[in-house]
Scaffold this active site. Structure first.
Site, PDB file in Angstrom:
ATOM      1  N   LYS A 122       0.830  -1.199   0.000  1.00  9.75           N
ATOM      2  CA  LYS A 122       0.000   0.000   0.000  1.00  9.75           C
ATOM      3  C   LYS A 122       0.873   1.260   0.000  1.00  9.75           C
ATOM      4  CE  LYS A 122      -3.832  -2.329   2.381  1.00  9.75           C
ATOM      5  NZ  LYS A 122      -4.721  -2.283   3.569  1.00  9.75           N
ATOM      6  N   TYR A 182     -12.067  -2.758  -3.028  1.00 13.48           N
ATOM      7  CA  TYR A 182     -12.584  -2.729  -1.652  1.00 13.48           C
ATOM      8  C   TYR A 182     -14.118  -2.768  -1.593  1.00 13.48           C
ATOM      9  CZ  TYR A 182      -7.960  -2.182   0.405  1.00 13.48           C
ATOM     10  OH  TYR A 182      -6.667  -2.403   0.828  1.00 13.48           O
ATOM     11  N   ASN A 213      -1.828   0.169   6.824  1.00  8.40           N
ATOM     12  CA  ASN A 213      -1.251  -1.045   7.405  1.00  8.40           C
ATOM     13  C   ASN A 213      -0.387  -1.813   6.401  1.00  8.40           C
ATOM     14  OD1 ASN A 213      -3.297  -1.984   5.826  1.00  8.40           O
ATOM     15  ND2 ASN A 213      -4.429  -3.018   7.446  1.00  8.40           N
ATOM     16  N   HIS A 231      -1.756  -5.545   1.676  1.00  5.37           N
ATOM     17  CA  HIS A 231      -3.013  -6.276   1.482  1.00  5.37           C
ATOM     18  C   HIS A 231      -2.675  -7.683   1.047  1.00  5.37           C
ATOM     19  CE1 HIS A 231      -6.962  -7.469  -0.051  1.00  5.37           C
ATOM     20  NE2 HIS A 231      -6.308  -7.969  -1.080  1.00  5.37           N
ATOM     21  N   GLU A 237      -9.433 -10.960  -7.282  1.00  2.00           N
ATOM     22  CA  GLU A 237      -8.493  -9.830  -7.166  1.00  2.00           C
ATOM     23  C   GLU A 237      -7.402  -9.912  -8.238  1.00  2.00           C
ATOM     24  OE1 GLU A 237      -9.059  -8.922  -2.390  1.00  2.00           O
ATOM     25  OE2 GLU A 237      -7.246  -9.956  -3.056  1.00  2.00           O
TER      26      GLU A 237
HETATM   27  N1  UDP Z   1      -9.506  -0.613   7.362  1.00  2.00           N
HETATM   28  C1  UDP Z   1      -9.667   0.644   7.909  1.00  2.00           C
HETATM   29  N2  UDP Z   1     -10.357   0.759   9.103  1.00  2.00           N
HETATM   30  C2  UDP Z   1     -10.879  -0.321   9.744  1.00  2.00           C
HETATM   31  C3  UDP Z   1     -10.714  -1.597   9.173  1.00  2.00           C
HETATM   32  C4  UDP Z   1     -10.023  -1.711   7.985  1.00  2.00           C
HETATM   33  O1  UDP Z   1      -9.218   1.644   7.348  1.00  2.00           O
HETATM   34  O2  UDP Z   1     -11.472  -0.163  10.826  1.00  2.00           O
HETATM   35  C5  UDP Z   1      -8.782  -0.743   6.079  1.00  2.00           C
HETATM   36  C6  UDP Z   1      -7.394  -1.378   6.232  1.00  2.00           C
HETATM   37  O3  UDP Z   1      -6.509  -0.758   5.318  1.00  2.00           O
HETATM   38  C7  UDP Z   1      -7.675  -2.826   5.855  1.00  2.00           C
HETATM   39  C8  UDP Z   1      -8.720  -2.655   4.759  1.00  2.00           C
HETATM   40  O4  UDP Z   1      -9.521  -1.573   5.199  1.00  2.00           O
HETATM   41  O5  UDP Z   1      -6.509  -3.492   5.453  1.00  2.00           O
HETATM   42  C9  UDP Z   1      -9.594  -3.857   4.506  1.00  2.00           C
HETATM   43  O6  UDP Z   1     -10.188  -4.242   5.724  1.00  2.00           O
HETATM   44  P1  UDP Z   1     -10.273  -5.776   6.136  1.00  2.00           P
HETATM   45  O7  UDP Z   1     -11.170  -5.865   7.328  1.00  2.00           O
HETATM   46  O8  UDP Z   1     -10.627  -6.590   4.927  1.00  2.00           O
HETATM   47  O9  UDP Z   1      -8.781  -6.083   6.624  1.00  2.00           O
HETATM   48  P2  UDP Z   1      -7.635  -6.985   5.988  1.00  2.00           P
HETATM   49  O10 UDP Z   1      -8.296  -8.128   5.261  1.00  2.00           O
HETATM   50  O11 UDP Z   1      -6.843  -6.072   5.068  1.00  2.00           O
HETATM   51  O12 UDP Z   1      -6.827  -7.433   7.161  1.00  2.00           O
HETATM   52 MG    MG Z   2      -9.856  -8.139   3.889  1.00  2.00          MG
END
Ligand code: UDP
Ligand code: MG
Length: 140
Positions: free
Chosen positions: A9, A49, A112, A115, A126
């Site tokens: 990212k 997303y 974070n 992805h 994806e």
């Molecule tokens: N994210 C965010 N706030 C939240 C949860 C997720 O900004 O409270 C963002 C974060 O960058 C995350 C992405 O949305 O990686 C997708 O969320 P997901 O729950 O799918 O997490 P991941 O699968 O990436 O661990």
């Molecule tokens: Mg996810």
């Protein structure tokens, strides 16, 4: 063979973490079969997303992922999806296990660093979103 999509990212690209992250995944025994740098447009970010489109963090997340270039890559290997999810760590870097990518480098729950596809079915979707067949390599 199982495949997974990763994105480095904007926060990872901006802090020169591309090599480190690719290297960590290669060291898991995973094979890099596609890689590119790109700047997402809003429409691709929203598609990627889409499962989160009704979440309160969606618009901030889309703004963030289009704010700077990202690196998209495909890794192949037995259990690739799970291996990468483990190497990435939990979504919130503050809660991620020690020595995971998000624990070591993630800035906050949004920024974070990486992805990784969350299932083989998601990975297929994806991968189709980010790569054409002629960008994916088969080699020994
Ligand atoms: N994210 C965010 N706030 C939240 C949860 C997720 O900004 O409270 C963002 C974060 O960058 C995350 C992405 O949305 O990686 C997708 O969320 P997901 O729950 O799918 O997490 P991941 O699968 O990436 O661990
Ligand atoms: Mg996810």
């Amino acid at each position: 063979m199982e495949r997974s999509l990763i994105l480095i990212k904007p926060d990872g690209v901006q802090r020169s973490l591309i090599g480190t992250i690719i290297s960590r995944l290669e060291k898991q025994g995973l094979k890099l079969i596609a890689i590119k740098m790109l700047k997402l447009d809003k429409s691709l970010a929203q598609q990627h997303y889409a499962p989160h489109k009704d979440k309160p963090f969606f618009s901030s997340l889309v703004t963030y992922v289009i704010s700077a270039p990202i690196v998209a890559a495909i890794f192949e290997g037995e259990g690739a999806v799970e291996l990468i999810r483990k190497a990435a760590g939990e979504t919130d870097p503050a809660k991620a296990a020690a020595e995971t990518i998000r624990s070591d480098f993630g800035l906050d729950i949004e920024k974070n660093t990486i992805h990784g596809s969350d299932s083989t079915e998601t990975a297929r979707m994806e991968i189709r979103l980010f790569f054409s067949d002629d960008e994916i390599f088969n080699y020994h």
